[in-house]
Design a protein around this motif. Structure first.
Motif, mmCIF file in Angstrom:
data_model
loop_
_atom_site.group_PDB
_atom_site.id
_atom_site.type_symbol
_atom_site.label_atom_id
_atom_site.label_comp_id
_atom_site.label_asym_id
_atom_site.label_seq_id
_atom_site.Cartn_x
_atom_site.Cartn_y
_atom_site.Cartn_z
ATOM 1 N N GLY A 1 0.787 -1.220 0.000
ATOM 2 C CA GLY A 1 0.000 0.000 0.000
ATOM 3 C C GLY A 1 0.823 1.275 0.000
ATOM 4 N N ALA A 2 2.123 1.161 -0.204
ATOM 5 C CA ALA A 2 2.999 2.330 -0.109
ATOM 6 C C ALA A 2 3.083 3.099 -1.427
ATOM 7 C CB ALA A 2 4.394 1.897 0.315
ATOM 8 N N ASP A 3 3.192 4.431 -1.327
ATOM 9 C CA ASP A 3 3.452 5.267 -2.502
ATOM 10 C C ASP A 3 4.933 5.259 -2.850
ATOM 11 O OD1 ASP A 3 0.752 6.255 -2.691
ATOM 12 O OD2 ASP A 3 1.200 7.591 -1.003
ATOM 13 N N VAL A 4 5.768 5.213 -1.813
ATOM 14 C CA VAL A 4 7.223 5.210 -2.001
ATOM 15 C C VAL A 4 7.828 4.170 -1.066
ATOM 16 C CG1 VAL A 4 9.370 6.495 -1.669
ATOM 17 C CG2 VAL A 4 7.417 7.609 -2.753
ATOM 18 N N VAL A 5 8.691 3.331 -1.619
ATOM 19 C CA VAL A 5 9.467 2.368 -0.833
ATOM 20 C C VAL A 5 10.939 2.627 -1.115
ATOM 21 C CG1 VAL A 5 10.021 -0.061 -0.425
ATOM 22 C CG2 VAL A 5 7.646 0.623 -0.903
ATOM 23 N N ILE A 6 11.728 2.736 -0.058
ATOM 24 C CA ILE A 6 13.179 2.880 -0.208
ATOM 25 C C ILE A 6 13.835 1.703 0.493
ATOM 26 C CG2 ILE A 6 15.203 4.327 0.192
ATOM 27 C CD1 ILE A 6 13.310 6.731 0.404
ATOM 28 N N SER A 7 14.487 0.856 -0.298
ATOM 29 C CA SER A 7 15.212 -0.274 0.276
ATOM 30 C C SER A 7 16.675 0.108 0.435
ATOM 31 C CB SER A 7 15.102 -1.515 -0.604
ATOM 32 O OG SER A 7 15.944 -2.543 -0.085
ATOM 33 N N THR A 8 17.147 0.098 1.680
ATOM 34 C CA THR A 8 18.558 0.371 1.945
ATOM 35 C C THR A 8 19.297 -0.918 2.298
ATOM 36 O OG1 THR A 8 18.293 0.778 4.334
ATOM 37 C CG2 THR A 8 17.868 2.631 2.850
ATOM 38 N N LEU A 9 18.678 -2.047 1.983
ATOM 39 C CA LEU A 9 19.267 -3.348 2.308
ATOM 40 C C LEU A 9 20.405 -3.695 1.356
ATOM 41 C CD1 LEU A 9 15.953 -5.335 2.894
ATOM 42 C CD2 LEU A 9 17.454 -4.326 4.633
ATOM 43 N N PRO A 10 21.329 -4.550 1.782
ATOM 44 C CA PRO A 10 22.414 -4.983 0.899
ATOM 45 C C PRO A 10 21.871 -5.770 -0.289
ATOM 46 C CG PRO A 10 22.883 -5.550 3.195
ATOM 47 C CD PRO A 10 21.443 -5.121 3.136
ATOM 48 N N PRO A 11 22.682 -5.928 -1.354
ATOM 49 C CA PRO A 11 22.246 -6.711 -2.512
ATOM 50 C C PRO A 11 21.741 -8.091 -2.109
ATOM 51 C CG PRO A 11 24.305 -5.601 -2.995
ATOM 52 C CD PRO A 11 24.039 -5.370 -1.528
ATOM 53 N N ARG A 12 20.617 -8.485 -2.693
ATOM 54 C CA ARG A 12 19.978 -9.798 -2.525
ATOM 55 C C ARG A 12 19.307 -9.989 -1.171
ATOM 56 N NH1 ARG A 12 24.789 -10.838 -5.303
ATOM 57 N NH2 ARG A 12 24.456 -11.576 -7.441
ATOM 58 N N ALA A 13 19.460 -9.025 -0.248
ATOM 59 C CA ALA A 13 18.867 -9.192 1.084
ATOM 60 C C ALA A 13 17.347 -9.146 1.052
ATOM 61 C CB ALA A 13 19.404 -8.128 2.030
ATOM 62 N N ALA A 14 16.781 -8.561 -0.009
ATOM 63 C CA ALA A 14 15.321 -8.459 -0.103
ATOM 64 C C ALA A 14 14.719 -9.520 -1.015
ATOM 65 C CB ALA A 14 14.937 -7.063 -0.600
ATOM 66 N N ASP A 15 15.505 -10.518 -1.423
ATOM 67 C CA ASP A 15 14.996 -11.528 -2.351
ATOM 68 C C ASP A 15 13.798 -12.277 -1.787
ATOM 69 O OD1 ASP A 15 16.950 -10.765 -4.090
ATOM 70 O OD2 ASP A 15 18.050 -12.658 -4.078
ATOM 71 N N GLY A 16 13.825 -12.575 -0.488
ATOM 72 C CA GLY A 16 12.711 -13.298 0.113
ATOM 73 C C GLY A 16 11.428 -12.489 0.070
#
Length: 286
Positions: free
Chosen positions: A188-203
């Motif tokens: 439901g977000a208008d803006v998402v900022i991922s500051t996670l390391p590479p591949r950390a958000a794959d799950g």
């Protein structure tokens, strides 16, 4: 005398900052050399002491893991960096023992411009993944975009000190939640900022793909190698707009070039075009 600038961090061999800066200086006709130097947090004080005595230094770009530690190595901190306690830019205002080294944070401007150029709405419903130094800059950037609150998702809710401190200093409402709860908020977000390391958000990407709902929001993933990241691909497949960290890197570098050269035309379309070409970043309206 040729002037000098550099990017510091550990590891640093992967950095695209030298390509960005050298392209800008060549276009501007500025006689500034720019290199990447591997500096650890432990070796930073000795490095900063050594450069004080070396002539010709104009500035330093600062990346992980040095952004917080650099606060102790400068003579003054200005702008939003005072609130964040995180520096990614050092400007040498004069040389020698009496010279002043001034710290700034251009990550905030980099995030704001990257998001605005991608069409992010004003006053967005906002989510930040991660709670460290870049997340602190993300909180400040979201406030500049008009967000009144931000939801931060981290692996350990006790380790979001930098994001919490930024929100407190900016008088911005913040909630910190376990990252296991993030996917429902992303939807439901208008803006998402991922500051996670590479591949950390794959799950999370796999969960996002399984939702099957559409979005018209903007996702900025500060990681840019590999690209597209899996979470960026999942976001785009749902109809959203994705922005690579390479664009944030580009726009924060534009601000650094302005500081290091003292020239406002560093932000001209012509300079930005050659910087885009140097790293393969897409051209957007600046």
């Amino acid at each position: 005398m040729s002037l000098r600038a550099a990017v510091l961090g550990h590891p640093i061999s992967h950095s695209k900052s030298p390509a960005l800066h050298m392209a800008a200086y060549a276009k501007l006709g500025a006689d500034i050399g720019y290199t990447a130097i591997d500096v650890t947090e432990e070796s930073l004080p000795a490095f900063m002491e050594s450069v004080r005595a070396e002539p010709g230094w104009r500035g330093l770009s600062v990346t992980m893991p040095l952004k917080k530690a650099m606060v102790r190595e400068v003579d003054e901190v200005r702008g939003v960096a005072q609130v964040l306690g995180v520096i990614n830019t050092v400007v040498f205002e004069s040389e020698g023992e009496s010279g002043r080294r001034v710290g700034y944070n251009t990550d905030v401007a980099g995030i704001v411009n990257a998001l605005r150029n991608a069409g992010a709405v004003e006053a967005p419903a906002a989510v930040v993944l991660g709670g460290g130094g870049t997340a602190a800059a993300a909180v400040a950037a979201l406030q500049e975009l008009g967000a009144r609150s931000v939801a931060v998702y981290v692996r350990d809710t006790g380790r979001a000190a930098e994001a919490r401190a930024a929100a407190s200093g900016l008088a911005m409402e913040i909630t910190v939640r376990p990252i296991s709860e993030a996917v429902a908020a992303l939807a439901g977000a208008d803006v998402v900022i991922s500051t996670l390391p590479p591949r950390a958000a794959d799950g999370m990407a796999a969960e996002l793909e399984a939702l099957g709902t559409a979005t018209d929001g903007v996702l900025l993933d500060v990681a840019y190698d590999p690209w597209p990241s899996r979470i960026a691909a999942a976001w785009e497949s749902r109809g959203g707009t994705v922005v690579a960290g390479l664009e944030m890197l580009l726009y924060q570098a534009v601000e650094q070039v302005r500081y290091f050269t003292g020239r406002d035309d560093a932000a001209s379309a012509e300079v930005i075009d050659v910087m885009c070409d140097a790293v393969g970043a897409p051209r957007r309206v600046y």
